[in-house]
Write a protein that holds these residues in place. Structure first.
Motif, PDB file in Angstrom:
ATOM      1  N   GLN A 172      37.485  36.867  40.413  1.00  0.00           N
ATOM      2  CA  GLN A 172      36.375  37.142  41.329  1.00  0.00           C
ATOM      3  C   GLN A 172      36.326  38.609  41.725  1.00  0.00           C
ATOM      4  O   GLN A 172      35.252  39.186  41.869  1.00  0.00           O
ATOM      5  N   GLY A 173      37.468  39.242  41.896  1.00  0.00           N
ATOM      6  CA  GLY A 173      37.494  40.657  42.247  1.00  0.00           C
ATOM      7  C   GLY A 173      36.950  41.525  41.127  1.00  0.00           C
ATOM      8  O   GLY A 173      36.232  42.492  41.374  1.00  0.00           O
ATOM      9  N   ALA A 174      37.269  41.177  39.894  1.00  0.00           N
ATOM     10  CA  ALA A 174      36.748  41.941  38.757  1.00  0.00           C
ATOM     11  C   ALA A 174      35.237  41.789  38.655  1.00  0.00           C
ATOM     12  O   ALA A 174      34.519  42.749  38.370  1.00  0.00           O
ATOM     13  N   ALA A 175      34.743  40.589  38.931  1.00  0.00           N
ATOM     14  CA  ALA A 175      33.295  40.371  38.885  1.00  0.00           C
ATOM     15  C   ALA A 175      32.596  41.151  39.993  1.00  0.00           C
ATOM     16  O   ALA A 175      31.502  41.702  39.787  1.00  0.00           O
ATOM     17  N   ALA A 176      33.204  41.247  41.159  1.00  0.00           N
ATOM     18  CA  ALA A 176      32.600  41.999  42.262  1.00  0.00           C
ATOM     19  C   ALA A 176      32.632  43.498  41.989  1.00  0.00           C
ATOM     20  O   ALA A 176      31.709  44.219  42.361  1.00  0.00           O
ATOM     21  N   ARG A 177      33.694  43.991  41.341  1.00  0.00           N
ATOM     22  CA  ARG A 177      33.773  45.423  41.039  1.00  0.00           C
ATOM     23  C   ARG A 177      32.727  45.853  40.026  1.00  0.00           C
ATOM     24  O   ARG A 177      32.249  46.982  40.060  1.00  0.00           O
ATOM     25  N   VAL A 178      32.338  44.957  39.149  1.00  0.00           N
ATOM     26  CA  VAL A 178      31.320  45.302  38.159  1.00  0.00           C
ATOM     27  C   VAL A 178      29.978  45.512  38.839  1.00  0.00           C
ATOM     28  O   VAL A 178      29.208  46.411  38.496  1.00  0.00           O
ATOM     29  N   LEU A 179      29.684  44.705  39.849  1.00  0.00           N
ATOM     30  CA  LEU A 179      28.387  44.764  40.511  1.00  0.00           C
ATOM     31  C   LEU A 179      28.319  45.822  41.603  1.00  0.00           C
ATOM     32  O   LEU A 179      27.235  46.201  42.024  1.00  0.00           O
TER      33      LEU A 179
END
Length: 58
Positions: free
Chosen positions: A34-41
């Motif tokens: 989830q953290g990686a997905a948030a960093r992309v956005l």
């Protein structure tokens, strides 16, 4: 022509893929999805360096 040599080749490739998967689990590759997905956005906080020959800044 005998294609029986493909059986050990496919078993070797499958075991290699399984070993790579278990290695990725052991080293924590799937810990924070989830953290990686948030960093992309999110916004990029590091500015890019100017390009060579860029004449827009004067």
């Amino acid at each position: 022509m005998s294609y029986l040599f493909l059986i050990p080749v496919s078993l070797g490739l499958g075991l290699s893929a399984l070993a790579a998967f278990f290695w990725s689990l052991r080293t924590g590759q799937y810990d924070d999805l989830q953290g990686a997905a948030a960093r992309v956005l999110g916004p990029d906080t590091t500015p890019l360096p100017p390009l060579k020959g860029d004449r827009t800044n004067g």
